[in-house]
Design a protein around this motif. Structure first.
Motif, PDB file in Angstrom:
ATOM      1  N   ALA A 206       0.813  -1.223   0.000  1.00  0.00           N
ATOM      2  CA  ALA A 206       0.000   0.000   0.000  1.00  0.00           C
ATOM      3  C   ALA A 206       0.841   1.265   0.000  1.00  0.00           C
ATOM      4  O   ALA A 206       0.517   2.223  -0.706  1.00  0.00           O
ATOM      5  CB  ALA A 206      -0.948  -0.008   1.196  1.00  0.00           C
ATOM      6  N   ASP A 207       1.920   1.294   0.783  1.00  0.00           N
ATOM      7  CA  ASP A 207       2.751   2.503   0.842  1.00  0.00           C
ATOM      8  C   ASP A 207       3.400   2.794  -0.506  1.00  0.00           C
ATOM      9  O   ASP A 207       3.467   3.946  -0.930  1.00  0.00           O
ATOM     10  CB  ASP A 207       3.823   2.368   1.923  1.00  0.00           C
ATOM     11  CG  ASP A 207       3.230   2.369   3.323  1.00  0.00           C
ATOM     12  OD1 ASP A 207       2.091   2.845   3.480  1.00  0.00           O
ATOM     13  OD2 ASP A 207       3.912   1.896   4.245  1.00  0.00           O
TER      14      ASP A 207
ATOM     15  N   ALA B 233      -1.292   2.353 -15.114  1.00  0.00           N
ATOM     16  CA  ALA B 233      -1.766   3.616 -14.549  1.00  0.00           C
ATOM     17  C   ALA B 233      -3.224   3.497 -14.122  1.00  0.00           C
ATOM     18  O   ALA B 233      -3.608   3.969 -13.044  1.00  0.00           O
ATOM     19  CB  ALA B 233      -1.603   4.746 -15.564  1.00  0.00           C
ATOM     20  N   GLU B 234      -4.034   2.844 -14.944  1.00  0.00           N
ATOM     21  CA  GLU B 234      -5.446   2.653 -14.598  1.00  0.00           C
ATOM     22  C   GLU B 234      -5.582   1.816 -13.334  1.00  0.00           C
ATOM     23  O   GLU B 234      -6.377   2.127 -12.446  1.00  0.00           O
ATOM     24  CB  GLU B 234      -6.168   1.974 -15.763  1.00  0.00           C
ATOM     25  CG  GLU B 234      -7.655   1.832 -15.554  1.00  0.00           C
ATOM     26  CD  GLU B 234      -8.340   1.221 -16.774  1.00  0.00           C
ATOM     27  OE1 GLU B 234      -9.279   0.429 -16.567  1.00  0.00           O
ATOM     28  OE2 GLU B 234      -7.942   1.524 -17.903  1.00  0.00           O
ATOM     29  N   GLU B 235      -4.787   0.775 -13.242  1.00  0.00           N
ATOM     30  CA  GLU B 235      -4.846  -0.075 -12.053  1.00  0.00           C
ATOM     31  C   GLU B 235      -4.343   0.669 -10.814  1.00  0.00           C
ATOM     32  O   GLU B 235      -4.887   0.512  -9.715  1.00  0.00           O
ATOM     33  CB  GLU B 235      -4.034  -1.354 -12.274  1.00  0.00           C
ATOM     34  CG  GLU B 235      -4.278  -2.379 -11.207  1.00  0.00           C
ATOM     35  CD  GLU B 235      -3.740  -3.757 -11.552  1.00  0.00           C
ATOM     36  OE1 GLU B 235      -3.860  -4.646 -10.698  1.00  0.00           O
ATOM     37  OE2 GLU B 235      -3.209  -3.958 -12.660  1.00  0.00           O
ATOM     38  N   LEU B 236      -3.310   1.495 -10.989  1.00  0.00           N
ATOM     39  CA  LEU B 236      -2.823   2.295  -9.864  1.00  0.00           C
ATOM     40  C   LEU B 236      -3.900   3.235  -9.349  1.00  0.00           C
ATOM     41  O   LEU B 236      -4.108   3.349  -8.129  1.00  0.00           O
ATOM     42  CB  LEU B 236      -1.592   3.116 -10.276  1.00  0.00           C
ATOM     43  CG  LEU B 236      -0.250   2.410 -10.230  1.00  0.00           C
ATOM     44  CD1 LEU B 236       0.821   3.250 -10.893  1.00  0.00           C
ATOM     45  CD2 LEU B 236       0.137   2.073  -8.803  1.00  0.00           C
TER      46      LEU B 236
ATOM     47  N   ILE C 113      -5.319   3.095  -5.618  1.00  0.00           N
ATOM     48  CA  ILE C 113      -5.180   4.274  -4.758  1.00  0.00           C
ATOM     49  C   ILE C 113      -6.550   4.693  -4.244  1.00  0.00           C
ATOM     50  O   ILE C 113      -6.723   4.971  -3.055  1.00  0.00           O
ATOM     51  CB  ILE C 113      -4.483   5.423  -5.513  1.00  0.00           C
ATOM     52  CG1 ILE C 113      -3.004   5.070  -5.733  1.00  0.00           C
ATOM     53  CG2 ILE C 113      -4.616   6.740  -4.760  1.00  0.00           C
ATOM     54  CD1 ILE C 113      -2.299   5.969  -6.727  1.00  0.00           C
ATOM     55  N   THR C 114      -7.540   4.708  -5.124  1.00  0.00           N
ATOM     56  CA  THR C 114      -8.905   5.068  -4.733  1.00  0.00           C
ATOM     57  C   THR C 114      -9.438   4.080  -3.715  1.00  0.00           C
ATOM     58  O   THR C 114     -10.031   4.472  -2.697  1.00  0.00           O
ATOM     59  CB  THR C 114      -9.819   5.116  -5.975  1.00  0.00           C
ATOM     60  OG1 THR C 114      -9.271   6.052  -6.905  1.00  0.00           O
ATOM     61  CG2 THR C 114     -11.229   5.520  -5.610  1.00  0.00           C
ATOM     62  N   GLN C 115      -9.222   2.795  -3.966  1.00  0.00           N
ATOM     63  CA  GLN C 115      -9.675   1.752  -3.046  1.00  0.00           C
ATOM     64  C   GLN C 115      -8.998   1.918  -1.680  1.00  0.00           C
ATOM     65  O   GLN C 115      -9.647   1.825  -0.637  1.00  0.00           O
ATOM     66  CB  GLN C 115      -9.348   0.382  -3.635  1.00  0.00           C
ATOM     67  CG  GLN C 115      -9.777  -0.782  -2.790  1.00  0.00           C
ATOM     68  CD  GLN C 115      -9.342  -2.100  -3.419  1.00  0.00           C
ATOM     69  OE1 GLN C 115      -8.239  -2.218  -3.955  1.00  0.00           O
ATOM     70  NE2 GLN C 115     -10.213  -3.078  -3.371  1.00  0.00           N
ATOM     71  N   SER C 116      -7.716   2.202  -1.681  1.00  0.00           N
ATOM     72  CA  SER C 116      -6.976   2.382  -0.435  1.00  0.00           C
ATOM     73  C   SER C 116      -7.486   3.592   0.339  1.00  0.00           C
ATOM     74  O   SER C 116      -7.639   3.530   1.567  1.00  0.00           O
ATOM     75  CB  SER C 116      -5.487   2.553  -0.753  1.00  0.00           C
ATOM     76  OG  SER C 116      -4.763   2.789   0.421  1.00  0.00           O
ATOM     77  N   GLN C 117      -7.778   4.681  -0.359  1.00  0.00           N
ATOM     78  CA  GLN C 117      -8.301   5.868   0.314  1.00  0.00           C
ATOM     79  C   GLN C 117      -9.652   5.575   0.949  1.00  0.00           C
ATOM     80  O   GLN C 117      -9.922   6.019   2.068  1.00  0.00           O
ATOM     81  CB  GLN C 117      -8.415   7.030  -0.678  1.00  0.00           C
ATOM     82  CG  GLN C 117      -7.076   7.601  -1.069  1.00  0.00           C
ATOM     83  CD  GLN C 117      -7.179   8.607  -2.202  1.00  0.00           C
ATOM     84  OE1 GLN C 117      -8.147   8.629  -2.954  1.00  0.00           O
ATOM     85  NE2 GLN C 117      -6.165   9.433  -2.329  1.00  0.00           N
ATOM     86  N   ARG C 118     -10.491   4.837   0.244  1.00  0.00           N
ATOM     87  CA  ARG C 118     -11.803   4.481   0.806  1.00  0.00           C
ATOM     88  C   ARG C 118     -11.644   3.634   2.069  1.00  0.00           C
ATOM     89  O   ARG C 118     -12.345   3.837   3.060  1.00  0.00           O
ATOM     90  CB  ARG C 118     -12.634   3.727  -0.223  1.00  0.00           C
ATOM     91  CG  ARG C 118     -13.171   4.610  -1.308  1.00  0.00           C
ATOM     92  CD  ARG C 118     -14.024   3.821  -2.274  1.00  0.00           C
ATOM     93  NE  ARG C 118     -14.395   4.647  -3.402  1.00  0.00           N
ATOM     94  CZ  ARG C 118     -14.524   4.211  -4.633  1.00  0.00           C
ATOM     95  NH1 ARG C 118     -14.338   2.940  -4.920  1.00  0.00           N
ATOM     96  NH2 ARG C 118     -14.856   5.032  -5.604  1.00  0.00           N
TER      97      ARG C 118
END
Length: 114
Positions: A38-39, A79-82, A86-91
């Motif tokens: 994640a980091d 890039a799309e997967e990143l 990132i969005t999933q991690s923020q949620r």
């Protein structure tokens, strides 16, 4: 002694090196995603500089166009997967933050027999 290389050969070599550098970078990003780190994934999202081709390379040699096109497709997919990760991690962090700071109810037992 080696013969001096033509300008076209030199340009091809420099472009091949630039493509190699970009391929290594996209593979590093992909490894971060696959490793579920994640980091590292978040660090990719914080990068601010966009790649710009060196001006001294000149036009892309025709024999490297297919390689460059494949690399571009790979970069776009990663890039799309990143962005998705990132969005999933923020949620997940938002949910965890709400859960961590919400006061927990205290159990209360009332003896109704009285």
């Amino acid at each position: 002694m080696t013969a001096p290389r033509s300008a076209e050969e030199q340009r091809r070599t420099e472009w091949a090196a630039a493509l190699e550098e970009m391929e290594v970078e996209v593979l590093d990003a992909e490894r971060s995603i696959r490793g579920d780190r994640a980091d590292e994934i978040a660090a990719w999202g914080r990068r601010m500089e966009d790649w710009t081709p060196p001006t001294m390379l000149g036009p892309l040699p025709p024999d490297l166009r297919e390689r460059a096109a494949r690399l571009l497709q790979h970069q776009l997919a990663v890039a799309e997967e990143l962005v998705e990760r990132i969005t999933q991690s923020q949620r997940q962090r938002d949910v965890a933050a709400r859960m961590a700071y919400r006061p927990r109810p205290v159990a209360a037992f009332v003896d109704r027999a009285l």
